[in-house]
Design a protein around this motif. Sequence first.
Motif, PDB file in Angstrom:
ATOM      1  N   GLY A 252      16.896   2.472   5.226  1.00  0.00           N
ATOM      2  CA  GLY A 252      17.251   3.080   6.491  1.00  0.00           C
ATOM      3  C   GLY A 252      16.090   3.391   7.418  1.00  0.00           C
ATOM      4  O   GLY A 252      16.286   3.777   8.567  1.00  0.00           O
ATOM      5  N   LYS A 253      14.840   3.214   6.932  1.00  0.00           N
ATOM      6  CA  LYS A 253      13.682   3.550   7.751  1.00  0.00           C
ATOM      7  C   LYS A 253      13.006   2.273   8.248  1.00  0.00           C
ATOM      8  O   LYS A 253      12.826   1.331   7.481  1.00  0.00           O
ATOM      9  CB  LYS A 253      12.710   4.356   6.893  1.00  0.00           C
ATOM     10  N   ASP A 254      12.639   2.249   9.520  1.00  0.00           N
ATOM     11  CA  ASP A 254      12.038   1.038  10.085  1.00  0.00           C
ATOM     12  C   ASP A 254      10.570   0.916   9.682  1.00  0.00           C
ATOM     13  O   ASP A 254       9.725   1.718  10.088  1.00  0.00           O
ATOM     14  CB  ASP A 254      12.151   1.062  11.620  1.00  0.00           C
ATOM     15  N   LEU A 255      10.280  -0.095   8.859  1.00  0.00           N
ATOM     16  CA  LEU A 255       8.906  -0.283   8.380  1.00  0.00           C
ATOM     17  C   LEU A 255       7.941  -0.547   9.529  1.00  0.00           C
ATOM     18  O   LEU A 255       6.759  -0.263   9.436  1.00  0.00           O
ATOM     19  CB  LEU A 255       8.843  -1.444   7.373  1.00  0.00           C
ATOM     20  N   LEU A 256       8.468  -1.083  10.630  1.00  0.00           N
ATOM     21  CA  LEU A 256       7.594  -1.416  11.756  1.00  0.00           C
ATOM     22  C   LEU A 256       7.081  -0.169  12.473  1.00  0.00           C
ATOM     23  O   LEU A 256       6.155  -0.234  13.268  1.00  0.00           O
ATOM     24  CB  LEU A 256       8.327  -2.331  12.741  1.00  0.00           C
ATOM     25  N   SER A 257       7.687   0.980  12.170  1.00  0.00           N
ATOM     26  CA  SER A 257       7.246   2.214  12.825  1.00  0.00           C
ATOM     27  C   SER A 257       6.223   2.961  11.976  1.00  0.00           C
ATOM     28  O   SER A 257       5.697   3.989  12.386  1.00  0.00           O
ATOM     29  CB  SER A 257       8.454   3.120  13.098  1.00  0.00           C
ATOM     30  N   LEU A 258       5.918   2.454  10.773  1.00  0.00           N
ATOM     31  CA  LEU A 258       5.008   3.166   9.877  1.00  0.00           C
ATOM     32  C   LEU A 258       3.546   2.852  10.177  1.00  0.00           C
ATOM     33  O   LEU A 258       3.211   1.775  10.664  1.00  0.00           O
ATOM     34  CB  LEU A 258       5.301   2.800   8.416  1.00  0.00           C
ATOM     35  N   SER A 259       2.681   3.812   9.846  1.00  0.00           N
ATOM     36  CA  SER A 259       1.236   3.585   9.986  1.00  0.00           C
ATOM     37  C   SER A 259       0.779   2.687   8.840  1.00  0.00           C
ATOM     38  O   SER A 259       1.479   2.521   7.855  1.00  0.00           O
ATOM     39  CB  SER A 259       0.484   4.917   9.908  1.00  0.00           C
ATOM     40  N   GLU A 260      -0.437   2.125   8.979  1.00  0.00           N
ATOM     41  CA  GLU A 260      -0.979   1.263   7.937  1.00  0.00           C
ATOM     42  C   GLU A 260      -1.070   2.031   6.607  1.00  0.00           C
ATOM     43  O   GLU A 260      -0.776   1.503   5.542  1.00  0.00           O
ATOM     44  CB  GLU A 260      -2.344   0.709   8.362  1.00  0.00           C
ATOM     45  N   GLN A 261      -1.428   3.303   6.689  1.00  0.00           N
ATOM     46  CA  GLN A 261      -1.553   4.113   5.475  1.00  0.00           C
ATOM     47  C   GLN A 261      -0.198   4.308   4.790  1.00  0.00           C
ATOM     48  O   GLN A 261      -0.071   4.175   3.572  1.00  0.00           O
ATOM     49  CB  GLN A 261      -2.153   5.465   5.850  1.00  0.00           C
ATOM     50  N   GLN A 262       0.830   4.579   5.594  1.00  0.00           N
ATOM     51  CA  GLN A 262       2.181   4.737   5.028  1.00  0.00           C
ATOM     52  C   GLN A 262       2.671   3.430   4.426  1.00  0.00           C
ATOM     53  O   GLN A 262       3.322   3.403   3.388  1.00  0.00           O
ATOM     54  CB  GLN A 262       3.154   5.205   6.120  1.00  0.00           C
ATOM     55  N   MET A 263       2.327   2.346   5.099  1.00  0.00           N
ATOM     56  CA  MET A 263       2.742   1.018   4.648  1.00  0.00           C
ATOM     57  C   MET A 263       2.073   0.678   3.322  1.00  0.00           C
ATOM     58  O   MET A 263       2.681   0.099   2.429  1.00  0.00           O
ATOM     59  CB  MET A 263       2.355   0.003   5.727  1.00  0.00           C
ATOM     60  N   ARG A 264       0.789   1.065   3.191  1.00  0.00           N
ATOM     61  CA  ARG A 264       0.049   0.785   1.957  1.00  0.00           C
ATOM     62  C   ARG A 264       0.714   1.471   0.772  1.00  0.00           C
ATOM     63  O   ARG A 264       0.755   0.951  -0.332  1.00  0.00           O
ATOM     64  CB  ARG A 264      -1.398   1.245   2.104  1.00  0.00           C
ATOM     65  N   ARG A 265       1.248   2.653   1.009  1.00  0.00           N
ATOM     66  CA  ARG A 265       1.911   3.391  -0.064  1.00  0.00           C
ATOM     67  C   ARG A 265       3.197   2.678  -0.499  1.00  0.00           C
ATOM     68  O   ARG A 265       3.553   2.669  -1.667  1.00  0.00           O
ATOM     69  CB  ARG A 265       2.214   4.823   0.405  1.00  0.00           C
ATOM     70  N   ILE A 266       3.876   2.089   0.470  1.00  0.00           N
ATOM     71  CA  ILE A 266       5.135   1.399   0.158  1.00  0.00           C
ATOM     72  C   ILE A 266       4.882   0.076  -0.559  1.00  0.00           C
ATOM     73  O   ILE A 266       5.590  -0.297  -1.495  1.00  0.00           O
ATOM     74  CB  ILE A 266       5.940   1.186   1.462  1.00  0.00           C
ATOM     75  N   ARG A 267       3.793  -0.607  -0.131  1.00  0.00           N
ATOM     76  CA  ARG A 267       3.439  -1.889  -0.750  1.00  0.00           C
ATOM     77  C   ARG A 267       3.019  -1.670  -2.193  1.00  0.00           C
ATOM     78  O   ARG A 267       2.155  -0.871  -2.473  1.00  0.00           O
ATOM     79  CB  ARG A 267       2.266  -2.519  -0.009  1.00  0.00           C
ATOM     80  N   GLY A 268       3.608  -2.401  -3.083  1.00  0.00           N
ATOM     81  CA  GLY A 268       3.194  -2.264  -4.466  1.00  0.00           C
ATOM     82  C   GLY A 268       3.974  -1.193  -5.186  1.00  0.00           C
ATOM     83  O   GLY A 268       4.164  -1.282  -6.381  1.00  0.00           O
ATOM     84  N   LYS A 269       4.448  -0.172  -4.486  1.00  0.00           N
ATOM     85  CA  LYS A 269       5.257   0.827  -5.173  1.00  0.00           C
ATOM     86  C   LYS A 269       6.742   0.585  -4.915  1.00  0.00           C
ATOM     87  O   LYS A 269       7.485   0.298  -5.829  1.00  0.00           O
ATOM     88  CB  LYS A 269       4.871   2.235  -4.735  1.00  0.00           C
ATOM     89  N   ASP A 270       7.140   0.665  -3.671  1.00  0.00           N
ATOM     90  CA  ASP A 270       8.556   0.413  -3.348  1.00  0.00           C
ATOM     91  C   ASP A 270       8.832  -1.073  -3.194  1.00  0.00           C
ATOM     92  O   ASP A 270       9.899  -1.552  -3.525  1.00  0.00           O
ATOM     93  CB  ASP A 270       8.931   1.120  -2.041  1.00  0.00           C
ATOM     94  N   ILE A 271       7.862  -1.781  -2.614  1.00  0.00           N
ATOM     95  CA  ILE A 271       8.029  -3.221  -2.394  1.00  0.00           C
ATOM     96  C   ILE A 271       6.831  -3.935  -3.004  1.00  0.00           C
ATOM     97  O   ILE A 271       5.692  -3.674  -2.629  1.00  0.00           O
ATOM     98  CB  ILE A 271       8.101  -3.563  -0.888  1.00  0.00           C
ATOM     99  N   ALA A 272       7.096  -4.821  -3.953  1.00  0.00           N
ATOM    100  CA  ALA A 272       6.017  -5.594  -4.560  1.00  0.00           C
ATOM    101  C   ALA A 272       6.209  -7.052  -4.194  1.00  0.00           C
ATOM    102  O   ALA A 272       7.312  -7.480  -3.881  1.00  0.00           O
ATOM    103  CB  ALA A 272       6.019  -5.431  -6.071  1.00  0.00           C
ATOM    104  N   MET A 273       5.114  -7.793  -4.218  1.00  0.00           N
ATOM    105  CA  MET A 273       5.226  -9.201  -3.862  1.00  0.00           C
ATOM    106  C   MET A 273       4.455 -10.064  -4.851  1.00  0.00           C
ATOM    107  O   MET A 273       3.356  -9.702  -5.259  1.00  0.00           O
ATOM    108  CB  MET A 273       4.696  -9.415  -2.445  1.00  0.00           C
TER     109      MET A 273
END
Length: 322
Positions: A74-95
């Motif tokens: 429900g949250k727009d990833l495009l509105s997040l800061s790079e720091q917030q995005m880094r937290r999501i990468r690898g934890k909530d979303i892995a690639m």
Amino acid sequence: MEPLLEVKDLATYFYTDEGIIKALDGISFSINEGEILGLVGETGCGKSVTATSIMGLIPSPPGKIVRGSILFKGKDLLSLSEQQMRRIRGKDIAMIFQDPASSLNPVLRVGFQVAEAIWAHLKTPIREAMLKAVELFGLVNIPDPHTAVNRYPHQLSGGMKQRVMIAMALSLNPKLLIADEPTTALDVSIQAQILSLIKILQRDYGSSVLLISHDLGVISTMAHRVAVMYSGLIVEQGRVEGLFQSPLHPYTQGLLAAIPRVDEDISELAVIEGTLPNPINPPAGCRFHPRCPWAMEICKSKRPAFKAVKPYHEVACYAYAD
Ligand SMILES: Nc1ncnc2c1ncn2[C@@H]1O[C@H](COP(=O)(O)OP(=O)(O)O)[C@@H](O)[C@H]1O
Ligand SMILES: [Mg+2]
């Protein structure tokens, strides 16, 4: 049910000296919890750009997301800061990528890299994280995990490196795994094993998966739903059974007809005439119209909208307009 990921009208362009590459020009799709969505299409159609757009890893410049939204829980990833995005990468979303070597550090032992990822996201003390790495290596069937954690990437085969990447993904128990051509670089004999690990992640860990492949065989055995991409756009999507049994879009029909069958002579295969259009100056209207056997006048000027022709089965093609 709320989808886990909802991509709406996403457009990603690359501003190059040759012109603007419209790699994605307004794609929309969603992934539900615990679902595997297959994304399929020819090389260059925009599959990897879709993945890197979601991960927030579009190189800028020359790339830029010019339109749309990527809602995750429900949250727009495009509105997040790079720091917030880094937290999501690898934890909530892995690639995981086609080439596992590119995502591993060549000068660090692989076990340490997995342990470090666990430490970075969960603050697990590194010694404990190392034990966890050994356990995960066993889980992804790396032989002799105690020894393997001490190896450097170059001492492992491609299949083993991909297992390390999957172990890393598993360690974080991500809500969403994006797997971009995860088996394309591997031997056929190894492919099935890697795919079954992805299946385990989805089934036993409840992760959702965006599985990207140009291989329709991989998608048909793995995915619940499939989206077919053509030149920066999604042209058809639906449940795997329905879409593979009765494809609607002429492009999908061509793709499916081009799958070689054992009992068929290669020379008799149906192939789609022509090649993917240049993404700098793509055809107006439906981007497939220059190759389409059904092209009508309207196809040349106006892009067709998505239409649900059958339950859970949508297509963007004027042949299905009322
Ligand atoms: N960093 C970049 N700079 C310029 N163009 C790019 C870049 N990355 C991707 N593209 C272009 O975007 C389009 C889609 O590429 P991609 O998503 O990699 O295709 P694929 O479906 O094979 O994964 C291609 O035309 C590609 O050349
Ligand atoms: Mg790609």
